[in-house]
Scaffold this motif. Structure first.
Motif, PDB file in Angstrom:
ATOM      1  N   ASN A 160       0.806  -1.302   0.013  1.00 28.47           N
ATOM      2  CA  ASN A 160       0.020  -0.077  -0.139  1.00 28.47           C
ATOM      3  C   ASN A 160       0.924   1.433   0.145  1.00 28.47           C
ATOM      4  N   ALA A 161       0.251   2.338  -0.550  1.00 29.14           N
ATOM      5  CA  ALA A 161       0.827   3.632  -0.776  1.00 29.14           C
ATOM      6  C   ALA A 161       1.721   4.082   0.544  1.00 29.14           C
ATOM      7  N   GLU A 162       1.088   3.965   1.873  1.00 30.84           N
ATOM      8  CA  GLU A 162       1.699   4.646   2.932  1.00 30.84           C
ATOM      9  C   GLU A 162       2.960   3.614   3.264  1.00 30.84           C
ATOM     10  N   ASP A 163       2.862   2.695   3.228  1.00 28.17           N
ATOM     11  CA  ASP A 163       4.128   1.723   3.613  1.00 28.17           C
ATOM     12  C   ASP A 163       5.036   1.842   2.398  1.00 28.17           C
ATOM     13  N   VAL A 164       4.695   1.892   1.603  1.00 29.78           N
ATOM     14  CA  VAL A 164       5.702   2.357   0.311  1.00 29.78           C
ATOM     15  C   VAL A 164       6.517   3.540   0.746  1.00 29.78           C
ATOM     16  N   ALA A 165       5.719   4.734   0.888  1.00 28.01           N
ATOM     17  CA  ALA A 165       6.505   5.840   1.327  1.00 28.01           C
ATOM     18  C   ALA A 165       7.222   5.826   2.270  1.00 28.01           C
ATOM     19  N   THR A 166       6.779   4.850   3.398  1.00 31.70           N
ATOM     20  CA  THR A 166       7.707   5.239   4.615  1.00 31.70           C
ATOM     21  C   THR A 166       8.917   4.119   4.188  1.00 31.70           C
ATOM     22  N   VAL A 167       8.939   3.199   3.443  1.00 29.51           N
ATOM     23  CA  VAL A 167      10.344   2.508   3.182  1.00 29.51           C
ATOM     24  C   VAL A 167      11.159   3.207   2.175  1.00 29.51           C
ATOM     25  N   VAL A 168      10.450   3.937   1.289  1.00 28.41           N
ATOM     26  CA  VAL A 168      11.303   4.703   0.365  1.00 28.41           C
ATOM     27  C   VAL A 168      12.021   5.956   1.048  1.00 28.41           C
ATOM     28  N   THR A 169      11.181   6.431   1.921  1.00 32.29           N
ATOM     29  CA  THR A 169      11.854   7.707   2.642  1.00 32.29           C
ATOM     30  C   THR A 169      12.826   7.005   3.562  1.00 32.29           C
ATOM     31  N   ALA A 170      12.709   6.148   3.926  1.00 36.00           N
ATOM     32  CA  ALA A 170      14.106   5.599   4.892  1.00 36.00           C
ATOM     33  C   ALA A 170      15.472   5.397   3.907  1.00 36.00           C
ATOM     34  N   ILE A 171      15.135   4.767   2.814  1.00 36.55           N
ATOM     35  CA  ILE A 171      16.287   4.595   1.840  1.00 36.55           C
ATOM     36  C   ILE A 171      16.757   5.504   1.365  1.00 36.55           C
ATOM     37  N   GLY A 172      15.851   6.406   0.857  1.00 30.22           N
ATOM     38  CA  GLY A 172      16.534   7.746   0.348  1.00 30.22           C
ATOM     39  C   GLY A 172      17.211   8.649   1.153  1.00 30.22           C
ATOM     40  N   ASN A 173      17.063   8.450   2.856  1.00 36.31           N
ATOM     41  CA  ASN A 173      17.897   9.067   3.666  1.00 36.31           C
ATOM     42  C   ASN A 173      18.834   8.295   4.396  1.00 36.31           C
ATOM     43  N   HIS A 174      19.425   7.183   4.016  1.00 38.01           N
ATOM     44  CA  HIS A 174      20.344   6.460   4.879  1.00 38.01           C
ATOM     45  C   HIS A 174      21.693   6.927   4.496  1.00 38.01           C
ATOM     46  N   ASP A 175      22.085   7.764   3.478  1.00 34.13           N
ATOM     47  CA  ASP A 175      23.412   7.727   3.266  1.00 34.13           C
ATOM     48  C   ASP A 175      23.947   9.420   3.798  1.00 34.13           C
ATOM     49  N   GLU A 176      25.225   9.221   4.286  1.00 38.61           N
ATOM     50  CA  GLU A 176      25.592  10.387   5.105  1.00 38.61           C
ATOM     51  C   GLU A 176      25.779  11.558   4.160  1.00 38.61           C
ATOM     52  N   GLY A 177      26.035  11.378   2.893  1.00 42.20           N
ATOM     53  CA  GLY A 177      26.136  12.493   2.212  1.00 42.20           C
ATOM     54  C   GLY A 177      24.983  13.363   2.131  1.00 42.20           C
ATOM     55  N   ASN A 178      23.765  12.995   2.169  1.00 45.11           N
ATOM     56  CA  ASN A 178      22.508  14.012   2.424  1.00 45.11           C
ATOM     57  C   ASN A 178      21.303  13.297   2.907  1.00 45.11           C
ATOM     58  N   GLY A 179      21.521  12.287   3.966  1.00 47.14           N
ATOM     59  CA  GLY A 179      20.450  11.791   4.443  1.00 47.14           C
ATOM     60  C   GLY A 179      20.129  12.472   5.833  1.00 47.14           C
ATOM     61  N   VAL A 180      18.876  12.319   6.111  1.00 46.30           N
ATOM     62  CA  VAL A 180      18.295  12.896   7.397  1.00 46.30           C
ATOM     63  C   VAL A 180      17.178  12.016   7.896  1.00 46.30           C
ATOM     64  N   PRO A 181      17.618  11.762   9.512  1.00 49.19           N
ATOM     65  CA  PRO A 181      16.610  10.929  10.146  1.00 49.19           C
ATOM     66  C   PRO A 181      15.188  11.498  10.243  1.00 49.19           C
ATOM     67  N   VAL A 182      14.438  11.402   9.157  1.00 49.77           N
ATOM     68  CA  VAL A 182      13.089  12.189   9.217  1.00 49.77           C
ATOM     69  C   VAL A 182      12.201  11.316   9.955  1.00 49.77           C
ATOM     70  N   ASN A 183      12.239  10.104  10.241  1.00 50.00           N
ATOM     71  CA  ASN A 183      11.404   9.287  10.901  1.00 50.00           C
ATOM     72  C   ASN A 183      12.178   8.257  11.795  1.00 50.00           C
ATOM     73  N   ASN A 184      11.585   7.320  12.571  1.00 52.66           N
ATOM     74  CA  ASN A 184      12.046   6.542  13.276  1.00 52.66           C
ATOM     75  C   ASN A 184      12.687   5.357  12.556  1.00 52.66           C
ATOM     76  N   ILE A 185      12.133   4.803  11.342  1.00 53.01           N
ATOM     77  CA  ILE A 185      12.849   3.863  10.650  1.00 53.01           C
ATOM     78  C   ILE A 185      13.934   4.497   9.790  1.00 53.01           C
ATOM     79  N   ALA A 186      14.025   5.429   9.472  1.00 52.95           N
ATOM     80  CA  ALA A 186      14.916   6.078   8.539  1.00 52.95           C
ATOM     81  C   ALA A 186      16.434   6.248   9.694  1.00 52.95           C
ATOM     82  N   ALA A 187      15.778   6.742  10.959  1.00 52.53           N
ATOM     83  CA  ALA A 187      17.048   6.556  12.088  1.00 52.53           C
ATOM     84  C   ALA A 187      17.616   5.493  12.267  1.00 52.53           C
ATOM     85  N   ALA A 188      16.777   4.343  12.381  1.00 56.46           N
ATOM     86  CA  ALA A 188      17.089   3.075  12.800  1.00 56.46           C
ATOM     87  C   ALA A 188      18.380   2.498  11.961  1.00 56.46           C
ATOM     88  N   LEU A 189      17.710   2.703  10.349  1.00 53.84           N
ATOM     89  CA  LEU A 189      18.481   2.274   9.141  1.00 53.84           C
ATOM     90  C   LEU A 189      19.692   2.931   9.101  1.00 53.84           C
TER      91      LEU A 189
END
Length: 219
Positions: A97-126
């Motif tokens: 579903n769209a909400e889950d896709v958005a959550t996963v994509v947000t985490a992946i797109g923010n995991h790198d130190e070059g431009n990543g931001v811990p925008v939610n808990n899943i991104a932060a944990a990743l």
């Protein structure tokens, strides 16, 4: 719901992970294949469960962890963004579903130190789980005299552990380093930006990030 097991046993996804790692190997990078994504997934699960995330959030975190490096198939540069776009298409095609896709994509797109931001808990944990994977077995080069700084630092690490204290106030990356191969300063030279991002990620989770090397706290 699309589960972590659905992702882990998807032949196409596993092909992308394998070939992305082969591309990195050709460029001289350390291992980014199944040992890495499985370890990152386990650490994401540990972090999220310990801070009280729901079972659904934990599952999404594990999915994001397994998929987080597929963008290396496209190019090492900006691989978090290309990986997020790849994951977007894969997960939609699998019926997530769209909400889950958005959550996963947000985490992946923010995991790198070059431009990543811990925008939610899943991104932060990743972020923390990914940046804490420093180990000798990631080094592909077998010729020690020809090691670059990344090889030396990873090869020097005998053991790592990621621990959240009983009070759930601190998260500590504990490392045992053989200084024969790399100094502590070498570690900071290439990983300082990553450790700063880990500190921000820990704060998002309500934790304080600490780094302990050979029994000494450095952050």
């Amino acid at each position: 719901m699309i589960s972590y097991q659905d992702i882990k046993h998807n032949p196409s996804i596993n092909t992308y992970i394998k070939m992305a790692d082969e591309s990195l190997a050709a460029q001289g990078f350390t291992e980014h294949s199944f040992p890495h994504v499985n370890l990152v997934s386990k650490r994401v699960e540990y972090i999220l469960k310990t801070v009280g995330a729901s079972a659904h959030e934990v599952e999404l975190g594990r999915i994001a962890a397994y998929l987080h490096d597929i963008g290396n198939l496209v190019n090492r540069e900006e691989h978090s963004q290309s990986g997020a776009v790849m994951a977007f298409r894969i997960l939609l095609a699998m019926g997530m579903n769209a909400e889950d896709v958005a959550t996963v994509v947000t985490a992946i797109g923010n995991h790198d130190e070059g431009n990543g931001v811990p925008v939610n808990n899943i991104a932060a944990a990743l972020i923390i789980a990914d940046k804490s994977d420093v180990r000798r077995s990631r080094v592909r080069n077998t010729d020690i005299p020809s090691f670059d700084i990344h090889d030396r630092v990873n090869y020097s690490v005998n053991e790592t552990a990621l621990e959240i204290d009983r009070e759930k106030t601190d998260i500590t990356l504990k490392m045992d380093i053989e200084t024969e191969f790399s100094s502590v300063m070498d570690y900071f030279e290439i990983f300082l930006q990553r450790m700063v991002l880990c500190r921000k990620a820990a704060a998002k989770l309500g934790l304080k990030f600490k780094l302990q090397i050979n029994g000494q706290f450095l952050m």
